[in-house]
Motif scaffolding. Structure first.
Motif, PDB file in Angstrom:
ATOM      1  N   ALA A   1       0.849  -1.190   0.000  1.00 42.86           N
ATOM      2  CA  ALA A   1       0.000   0.000   0.000  1.00 42.86           C
ATOM      3  C   ALA A   1       0.886   1.243   0.000  1.00 42.86           C
ATOM      4  O   ALA A   1       1.978   1.241   0.574  1.00 42.86           O
ATOM      5  CB  ALA A   1      -0.909   0.006   1.223  1.00 42.86           C
ATOM      6  N   VAL A   2       0.396   2.304  -0.646  1.00 38.88           N
ATOM      7  CA  VAL A   2       1.135   3.567  -0.732  1.00 38.88           C
ATOM      8  C   VAL A   2       0.513   4.551   0.254  1.00 38.88           C
ATOM      9  O   VAL A   2      -0.709   4.643   0.373  1.00 38.88           O
ATOM     10  CB  VAL A   2       1.072   4.143  -2.162  1.00 38.88           C
ATOM     11  N   ARG A   3       1.367   5.292   0.951  1.00 35.05           N
ATOM     12  CA  ARG A   3       0.889   6.276   1.926  1.00 35.05           C
ATOM     13  C   ARG A   3       1.745   7.530   1.825  1.00 35.05           C
ATOM     14  O   ARG A   3       2.968   7.446   1.729  1.00 35.05           O
ATOM     15  CB  ARG A   3       0.998   5.669   3.326  1.00 35.05           C
ATOM     16  N   GLY A   4       1.094   8.689   1.832  1.00 41.10           N
ATOM     17  CA  GLY A   4       1.797   9.976   1.859  1.00 41.10           C
ATOM     18  C   GLY A   4       1.727  10.574   3.248  1.00 41.10           C
ATOM     19  O   GLY A   4       0.775  10.348   3.989  1.00 41.10           O
ATOM     20  N   ASP A   5       2.747  11.342   3.614  1.00 39.48           N
ATOM     21  CA  ASP A   5       2.823  11.887   4.957  1.00 39.48           C
ATOM     22  C   ASP A   5       3.398  13.304   4.899  1.00 39.48           C
ATOM     23  O   ASP A   5       4.478  13.509   4.329  1.00 39.48           O
ATOM     24  CB  ASP A   5       3.723  10.977   5.801  1.00 39.48           C
ATOM     25  N   PHE A   6       2.663  14.269   5.454  1.00 40.78           N
ATOM     26  CA  PHE A   6       3.148  15.645   5.578  1.00 40.78           C
ATOM     27  C   PHE A   6       3.413  15.920   7.051  1.00 40.78           C
ATOM     28  O   PHE A   6       2.552  15.680   7.894  1.00 40.78           O
ATOM     29  CB  PHE A   6       2.102  16.654   5.062  1.00 40.78           C
ATOM     30  N   THR A   7       4.612  16.412   7.360  1.00 41.63           N
ATOM     31  CA  THR A   7       4.997  16.679   8.743  1.00 41.63           C
ATOM     32  C   THR A   7       5.575  18.083   8.850  1.00 41.63           C
ATOM     33  O   THR A   7       6.388  18.487   8.005  1.00 41.63           O
ATOM     34  CB  THR A   7       6.071  15.666   9.210  1.00 41.63           C
ATOM     35  N   GLU A   8       5.175  18.802   9.894  1.00 42.40           N
ATOM     36  CA  GLU A   8       5.739  20.129  10.144  1.00 42.40           C
ATOM     37  C   GLU A   8       7.232  19.976  10.410  1.00 42.40           C
ATOM     38  O   GLU A   8       7.664  19.136  11.192  1.00 42.40           O
ATOM     39  CB  GLU A   8       5.050  20.751  11.361  1.00 42.40           C
ATOM     40  N   SER A   9       8.025  20.813   9.732  1.00 44.80           N
ATOM     41  CA  SER A   9       9.470  20.703   9.877  1.00 44.80           C
ATOM     42  C   SER A   9      10.078  22.068  10.174  1.00 44.80           C
ATOM     43  O   SER A   9      11.196  22.352   9.792  1.00 44.80           O
ATOM     44  CB  SER A   9      10.049  20.119   8.580  1.00 44.80           C
ATOM     45  N   GLY A  10       9.329  22.925  10.818  1.00 44.76           N
ATOM     46  CA  GLY A  10       9.763  24.288  11.119  1.00 44.76           C
ATOM     47  C   GLY A  10       8.626  25.253  10.832  1.00 44.76           C
ATOM     48  O   GLY A  10       7.553  24.864  10.377  1.00 44.76           O
ATOM     49  N   ILE A  11       8.868  26.529  11.065  1.00 45.41           N
ATOM     50  CA  ILE A  11       7.825  27.539  10.882  1.00 45.41           C
ATOM     51  C   ILE A  11       7.340  27.580   9.446  1.00 45.41           C
ATOM     52  O   ILE A  11       6.157  27.669   9.181  1.00 45.41           O
ATOM     53  CB  ILE A  11       8.336  28.936  11.319  1.00 45.41           C
ATOM     54  N   ASN A  12       8.237  27.481   8.486  1.00 45.21           N
ATOM     55  CA  ASN A  12       7.845  27.616   7.088  1.00 45.21           C
ATOM     56  C   ASN A  12       8.259  26.400   6.254  1.00 45.21           C
ATOM     57  O   ASN A  12       8.420  26.490   5.053  1.00 45.21           O
ATOM     58  CB  ASN A  12       8.453  28.891   6.490  1.00 45.21           C
ATOM     59  N   GLN A  13       8.432  25.257   6.896  1.00 49.14           N
ATOM     60  CA  GLN A  13       8.888  24.071   6.171  1.00 49.14           C
ATOM     61  C   GLN A  13       7.964  22.887   6.452  1.00 49.14           C
ATOM     62  O   GLN A  13       7.512  22.706   7.578  1.00 49.14           O
ATOM     63  CB  GLN A  13      10.308  23.704   6.587  1.00 49.14           C
ATOM     64  N   THR A  14       7.724  22.109   5.413  1.00 48.31           N
ATOM     65  CA  THR A  14       6.920  20.896   5.536  1.00 48.31           C
ATOM     66  C   THR A  14       7.703  19.739   4.920  1.00 48.31           C
ATOM     67  O   THR A  14       8.202  19.849   3.807  1.00 48.31           O
ATOM     68  CB  THR A  14       5.575  21.057   4.798  1.00 48.31           C
ATOM     69  N   LEU A  15       7.817  18.674   5.663  1.00 46.24           N
ATOM     70  CA  LEU A  15       8.491  17.474   5.172  1.00 46.24           C
ATOM     71  C   LEU A  15       7.432  16.578   4.533  1.00 46.24           C
ATOM     72  O   LEU A  15       6.454  16.203   5.173  1.00 46.24           O
ATOM     73  CB  LEU A  15       9.174  16.739   6.324  1.00 46.24           C
ATOM     74  N   HIS A  16       7.614  16.257   3.250  1.00 42.48           N
ATOM     75  CA  HIS A  16       6.694  15.361   2.552  1.00 42.48           C
ATOM     76  C   HIS A  16       7.406  14.059   2.231  1.00 42.48           C
ATOM     77  O   HIS A  16       8.488  14.063   1.659  1.00 42.48           O
ATOM     78  CB  HIS A  16       6.184  16.003   1.252  1.00 42.48           C
ATOM     79  N   ARG A  17       6.781  12.949   2.645  1.00 45.09           N
ATOM     80  CA  ARG A  17       7.350  11.635   2.388  1.00 45.09           C
ATOM     81  C   ARG A  17       6.294  10.710   1.795  1.00 45.09           C
ATOM     82  O   ARG A  17       5.115  10.820   2.123  1.00 45.09           O
ATOM     83  CB  ARG A  17       7.891  11.015   3.674  1.00 45.09           C
ATOM     84  N   VAL A  18       6.734   9.820   0.930  1.00 48.78           N
ATOM     85  CA  VAL A  18       5.871   8.792   0.364  1.00 48.78           C
ATOM     86  C   VAL A  18       6.420   7.445   0.821  1.00 48.78           C
ATOM     87  O   VAL A  18       7.609   7.163   0.656  1.00 48.78           O
ATOM     88  CB  VAL A  18       5.830   8.870  -1.180  1.00 48.78           C
ATOM     89  N   PHE A  19       5.539   6.634   1.423  1.00 53.85           N
ATOM     90  CA  PHE A  19       5.931   5.334   1.955  1.00 53.85           C
ATOM     91  C   PHE A  19       5.238   4.204   1.201  1.00 53.85           C
ATOM     92  O   PHE A  19       4.101   4.350   0.759  1.00 53.85           O
ATOM     93  CB  PHE A  19       5.524   5.193   3.429  1.00 53.85           C
TER      94      PHE A  19
END
Length: 194
Positions: A106-124
């Motif tokens: 299965a494919v899953r996307g994940d957005f995580t706060e990585s600072g005031i103006n940064q977002t970490l996007h990962r695909v698992f």
């Protein structure tokens, strides 16, 4: 008593094998993040949207299931568990494990706060392998899920002129009982936030 020990050892070995299989597939078939995700930018140059390349991820998913099936389903593993872990003495007990044909991805996307103006996007990719433990007098079935990150990037946005962070130290806190408000230059009245 044997089953939890056999399951733990099998989970470690299968997780390692699945990671190796996905890495090998990624090295031969992928150009990285841009292969799976396309960023669209607005007129001001900021990220306006994130578009996932669904057909490419579906192909990778199918390829990984095929690779895992080819590598693991014809194998029978034997896990040796020291009898000493059960009674304190004696030889190893052998538990045979067989990987079934039930392998899913299965494919899953994940957005995580990585600072005031940064977002970490990962695909698992979550690869789940079903295993049968052939114990003396019984057969136990269990699943081994493995999450593998196939794409990752940090999306940088504009630095805000003001920043307010609201921390809640308990999940049952209401909007009027906010535990900690840190106002870093924000002006105006505090509104009820969703």
């Amino acid at each position: 008593v044997l089953f939890p020990l056999a399951k733990a050892k099998c989970t470690t070995e299968l997780t390692d094998a699945v990671n190796r299989i996905v890495r090998a597939r990624m090295q031969s078939d992928s150009d990285g993040y841009a292969d799976f995700v396309r960023l669209h930018f607005g007129e001001d140059g900021s990220v306006a949207s994130v578009e996932t390349n669904t057909p490419r991820l579906a192909k990778l998913s199918g390829d990984v299931v095929g690779d895992v099936t080819d590598a693991l389903t014809h194998e029978r593993m034997t896990v040796r568990i020291p009898l000493g872990s059960l009674s304190g003495k004696g030889p190893d007990v052998r538990v045979k494990l067989a990987v079934s044909q039930k392998i899913t991805c299965a494919v899953r996307g994940d957005f995580t706060e990585s600072g005031i103006n940064q977002t970490l996007h990962r695909v698992f990719l979550r690869v789940t392998v079903e295993v049968c433990a052939l114990l003396p007098g019984a057969v136990q079935t269990f699943s081994v899920p493995t999450d593998v990150c196939v794409a990752e990037t940090v999306i940088i946005g504009k630095v805000p002129e003001a920043y307010t962070r609201i921390d809640r130290f308990a999940s049952d806190v209401t909007e009027t009982e906010i535990d900690d408000i840190s106002d870093y230059g924000a002006q105006g009245q505090l509104r009820n936030l969703p």
